[in-house]
Design a protein around this motif. Structure first.
Motif, PDB file in Angstrom:
ATOM      1  N   GLU A 140     -15.123  25.704 -14.523  1.00 49.89           N
ATOM      2  CA  GLU A 140     -13.890  26.202 -13.919  1.00 49.89           C
ATOM      3  C   GLU A 140     -13.464  25.327 -12.739  1.00 49.89           C
ATOM      4  N   GLY A 141     -14.415  24.981 -11.881  1.00 52.79           N
ATOM      5  CA  GLY A 141     -14.098  24.125 -10.742  1.00 52.79           C
ATOM      6  C   GLY A 141     -13.642  22.746 -11.183  1.00 52.79           C
ATOM      7  N   ALA A 142     -14.290  22.206 -12.211  1.00 53.77           N
ATOM      8  CA  ALA A 142     -13.899  20.896 -12.726  1.00 53.77           C
ATOM      9  C   ALA A 142     -12.480  20.937 -13.278  1.00 53.77           C
ATOM     10  N   ALA A 143     -12.134  22.026 -13.954  1.00 52.14           N
ATOM     11  CA  ALA A 143     -10.777  22.161 -14.485  1.00 52.14           C
ATOM     12  C   ALA A 143      -9.752  22.255 -13.363  1.00 52.14           C
ATOM     13  N   GLN A 144     -10.099  22.960 -12.275  1.00 53.32           N
ATOM     14  CA  GLN A 144      -9.208  23.040 -11.118  1.00 53.32           C
ATOM     15  C   GLN A 144      -8.979  21.662 -10.504  1.00 53.32           C
ATOM     16  N   ALA A 145     -10.071  20.904 -10.346  1.00 47.39           N
ATOM     17  CA  ALA A 145      -9.955  19.569  -9.763  1.00 47.39           C
ATOM     18  C   ALA A 145      -9.103  18.671 -10.651  1.00 47.39           C
ATOM     19  N   ALA A 146      -9.312  18.748 -11.965  1.00 47.23           N
ATOM     20  CA  ALA A 146      -8.519  17.932 -12.892  1.00 47.23           C
ATOM     21  C   ALA A 146      -7.042  18.280 -12.793  1.00 47.23           C
ATOM     22  N   ALA A 147      -6.742  19.572 -12.620  1.00 48.81           N
ATOM     23  CA  ALA A 147      -5.348  19.999 -12.483  1.00 48.81           C
ATOM     24  C   ALA A 147      -4.726  19.445 -11.203  1.00 48.81           C
ATOM     25  N   MET A 148      -5.508  19.382 -10.122  1.00 50.98           N
ATOM     26  CA  MET A 148      -5.013  18.804  -8.868  1.00 50.98           C
ATOM     27  C   MET A 148      -4.631  17.336  -9.060  1.00 50.98           C
ATOM     28  N   TYR A 149      -5.494  16.609  -9.741  1.00 52.49           N
ATOM     29  CA  TYR A 149      -5.195  15.199 -10.012  1.00 52.49           C
ATOM     30  C   TYR A 149      -3.938  15.082 -10.873  1.00 52.49           C
ATOM     31  N   ARG A 150      -3.877  15.894 -11.912  1.00 56.19           N
ATOM     32  CA  ARG A 150      -2.747  15.828 -12.842  1.00 56.19           C
ATOM     33  C   ARG A 150      -1.436  16.101 -12.116  1.00 56.19           C
ATOM     34  N   ALA A 151      -1.449  17.043 -11.172  1.00 54.94           N
ATOM     35  CA  ALA A 151      -0.236  17.384 -10.431  1.00 54.94           C
ATOM     36  C   ALA A 151       0.262  16.225  -9.585  1.00 54.94           C
ATOM     37  N   ARG A 152      -0.626  15.280  -9.317  1.00 59.51           N
ATOM     38  CA  ARG A 152      -0.250  14.108  -8.508  1.00 59.51           C
ATOM     39  C   ARG A 152      -0.146  12.849  -9.349  1.00 59.51           C
ATOM     40  N   GLY A 153      -0.058  13.032 -10.653  1.00 55.75           N
ATOM     41  CA  GLY A 153       0.134  11.900 -11.548  1.00 55.75           C
ATOM     42  C   GLY A 153      -1.110  11.068 -11.757  1.00 55.75           C
ATOM     43  N   MET A 154      -2.289  11.661 -11.511  1.00 56.39           N
ATOM     44  CA  MET A 154      -3.543  10.942 -11.678  1.00 56.39           C
ATOM     45  C   MET A 154      -4.402  11.646 -12.718  1.00 56.39           C
ATOM     46  N   THR A 155      -5.435  10.953 -13.149  1.00 53.11           N
ATOM     47  CA  THR A 155      -6.349  11.497 -14.152  1.00 53.11           C
ATOM     48  C   THR A 155      -7.706  11.773 -13.539  1.00 53.11           C
ATOM     49  N   LEU A 156      -8.270  12.922 -13.858  1.00 51.04           N
ATOM     50  CA  LEU A 156      -9.681  13.190 -13.608  1.00 51.04           C
ATOM     51  C   LEU A 156     -10.244  13.766 -14.898  1.00 51.04           C
ATOM     52  N   ILE A 192       0.852  -1.189   0.000  1.00 48.98           N
ATOM     53  CA  ILE A 192       0.000   0.000   0.000  1.00 48.98           C
ATOM     54  C   ILE A 192       0.887   1.238   0.000  1.00 48.98           C
ATOM     55  N   ASP A 193       0.714   2.075  -1.023  1.00 49.44           N
ATOM     56  CA  ASP A 193       1.522   3.277  -1.178  1.00 49.44           C
ATOM     57  C   ASP A 193       0.820   4.433  -0.466  1.00 49.44           C
ATOM     58  N   THR A 194       1.371   4.846   0.653  1.00 45.69           N
ATOM     59  CA  THR A 194       0.767   5.936   1.424  1.00 45.69           C
ATOM     60  C   THR A 194       1.424   7.285   1.124  1.00 45.69           C
ATOM     61  N   SER A 195       2.268   7.310   0.078  1.00 48.24           N
ATOM     62  CA  SER A 195       2.950   8.559  -0.258  1.00 48.24           C
ATOM     63  C   SER A 195       2.141   9.422  -1.209  1.00 48.24           C
ATOM     64  N   LYS A 196       1.125   8.831  -1.845  1.00 49.24           N
ATOM     65  CA  LYS A 196       0.280   9.609  -2.753  1.00 49.24           C
ATOM     66  C   LYS A 196      -1.163   9.150  -2.602  1.00 49.24           C
ATOM     67  N   PRO A 197      -2.107  10.044  -2.865  1.00 51.96           N
ATOM     68  CA  PRO A 197      -3.518   9.696  -2.664  1.00 51.96           C
ATOM     69  C   PRO A 197      -3.993   8.661  -3.667  1.00 51.96           C
ATOM     70  N   HIS A 198      -5.045   7.946  -3.289  1.00 52.61           N
ATOM     71  CA  HIS A 198      -5.667   6.963  -4.179  1.00 52.61           C
ATOM     72  C   HIS A 198      -7.171   7.228  -4.185  1.00 52.61           C
ATOM     73  N   PRO A 199      -7.808   7.200  -5.373  1.00 52.51           N
ATOM     74  CA  PRO A 199      -9.235   7.514  -5.449  1.00 52.51           C
ATOM     75  C   PRO A 199     -10.115   6.680  -4.529  1.00 52.51           C
ATOM     76  N   ALA A 200      -9.834   5.377  -4.386  1.00 48.04           N
ATOM     77  CA  ALA A 200     -10.674   4.529  -3.537  1.00 48.04           C
ATOM     78  C   ALA A 200     -10.610   4.986  -2.081  1.00 48.04           C
ATOM     79  N   ARG A 201      -9.418   5.392  -1.628  1.00 46.66           N
ATOM     80  CA  ARG A 201      -9.281   5.822  -0.240  1.00 46.66           C
ATOM     81  C   ARG A 201      -9.855   7.222  -0.039  1.00 46.66           C
ATOM     82  N   MET A 202      -9.739   8.088  -1.041  1.00 47.77           N
ATOM     83  CA  MET A 202     -10.367   9.405  -0.951  1.00 47.77           C
ATOM     84  C   MET A 202     -11.886   9.270  -0.902  1.00 47.77           C
ATOM     85  N   TYR A 203     -12.419   8.371  -1.708  1.00 53.29           N
ATOM     86  CA  TYR A 203     -13.863   8.113  -1.707  1.00 53.29           C
ATOM     87  C   TYR A 203     -14.299   7.633  -0.333  1.00 53.29           C
TER      88      TYR A 203
END
Length: 268
Positions: free
Chosen positions: A198-214, A10-21
Motif C-alpha cells: 500500500e505504501g509503495a503504491a502511494q509513493a508511486a502515485a506521488m511520482y506519477r502526479a509529478r510526471g515521474m516514474t516509480l 537546472i529545472d527547480t520547478s519540479k523534483p528530481h530523484p538525484a536531488r531528492m536522494y
C-alpha cells in the motif's frame, strides 16, 4: 569531462530523484521542491533516509568486493550527486589503477562533476552527461576511457525503479550487458513494495502526479534482470544483507527490513 548532450538549465520547478536522494543523505545540493516531495514520501514511510543510507552502504561494499576480486573498470550509470566517499574513492583505495566512468542526466550532477574526477595518478575518472535511456551515447563516450574488451563492473544503483517495464527497463539492461566482456559484473539495487504494497503504491502515485516514474519490484522481478548471468552469493538479497562483513552496515531502528533489494552477477 564528456558532454554528449546539449547543456540543460537546472529545472527547480519540479523534483528530481538525484536531488531528492541528496536531501535524504543530508546533502545541500537540492531545492525546496525536492525537499517538499521527500518529506511527503517520509509521511508514507518514515525510513526514507535509512533507505538512501542503506543503498549507499551497499554501493560501498559491492565496489570494495569487486575491486578485491580483480575488477579495475567501473561504469556507474545514475551516479547522482557526489558524496564522500564516492565509488571511485572506494575502488581506488583497493586498486589505485582503477578506471571509473560516471553518468547522470541531472545538470546539478554536472555542476559537481569535478568531485567525481579526483582520480589517483595511476587510475582515471570521467563523467558523462547523458540519459540512461541513451545507452548508445553512454557506451560510445565510456569507450574513450574504459576498454570494453576487458571486464567492467556496470552499476545501475537505485536507477531501474525510475524506469517502467514498458519504458524498456529490461531492454536497457540487456543492451548494456551485451557490450560487456566475459568476466564483467552487473550491480543492481532496487526499491520494493514486497513489505508494504500500500505504501509503495502511494509513493508511486506521488511520482506519477509529478510526471515521474516509480516502479517498485519484487525480488523475483529484480532477479529477472540478471538472466544469463552468474549471481554472486547470496544472490538477490535485501540490500542490507549483501556481504555485511565488508563493513559499512547501516544500523536502523526497528525490526522491519529496509525495503530494497540488491545483487551482483558475473558475465561468464
Amino acid at each position: 569531462m564528456t558532454g554528449h548532450e546539449p547543456p540543460v538549465e537546472i529545472d527547480t520547478s519540479k523534483p528530481h530523484p538525484a536531488r531528492m536522494y541528496d536531501w535524504f543523505l543530508g546533502g545541500k545540493d537540492n531545492y525546496p521542491v525536492d525537499e517538499q516531495m521527500a518529506r511527503q514520501l517520509l509521511a508514507v514511510d518514515a525510513r526514507g533516509r535509512d533507505m538512501a543510507r542503506v543503498n549507499r552502504a551497499f554501493m560501498h561494499r559491492a565496489t570494495r568486493w569487486l575491486a578485491e576480486n580483480g575488477i579495475r573498470q567501473f561504469l556507474d550509470i545514475g551516479a547522482g550527486i557526489p558524496t564522500e566517499p564516492n565509488l571511485h574513492q572506494i575502488a581506488q583505495r583497493t586498486a589505485p589503477d582503477a578506471r571509473i566512468v560516471y553518468c547522470d542526466n541531472d545538470p546539478i550532477v554536472l555542476a559537481h562533476a569535478a568531485a567525481l574526477l579526483r582520480s589517483t595518478p595511476e587510475g582515471a575518472t570521467e563523467y558523462i552527461q547523458a540519459d540512461a535511456r541513451r545507452p548508445e551515447v553512454i557506451l560510445e563516450a565510456a569507450g574513450k576511457v574504459l576498454d570494453f574488451s576487458k571486464p567492467i563492473a556496470l552499476s545501475l544503483l537505485a536507477l531501474l525503479h525510475f524506469l517502467d517495464d514498458e519504458d524498456g527497463a529490461a531492454e536497457l539492461v540487456d543492451s548494456l550487458v551485451d557490450q560487456l566482456a566475459p568476466g564483467s559484473y552487473l550491480v543492481l539495487s532496487q526499491t520494493t513494495g514486497d513489505f508494504d504494497p500500500e505504501g509503495a503504491a502511494q509513493a508511486a502515485a506521488m511520482y506519477r502526479a509529478r510526471g515521474m516514474t516509480l516502479r517498485p519490484r519484487s525480488r523475483a522481478e529484480l532477479t529477472a534482470f540478471f538472466h544469463g548471468l552468474e549471481l554472486v552469493d547470496p544472490g538477490v538479497s535485501l540490500s542490507a544483507d549483501w556481504h555485511p562483513e565488508l563493513g559499512e552496515v547501516i544500523d536502523v531502528p526497528g525490526d522491519e527490513p529496509i525495503p530494497g533489494y540488491a545483487g551482483v552477477a558475473r558475465k561468464a
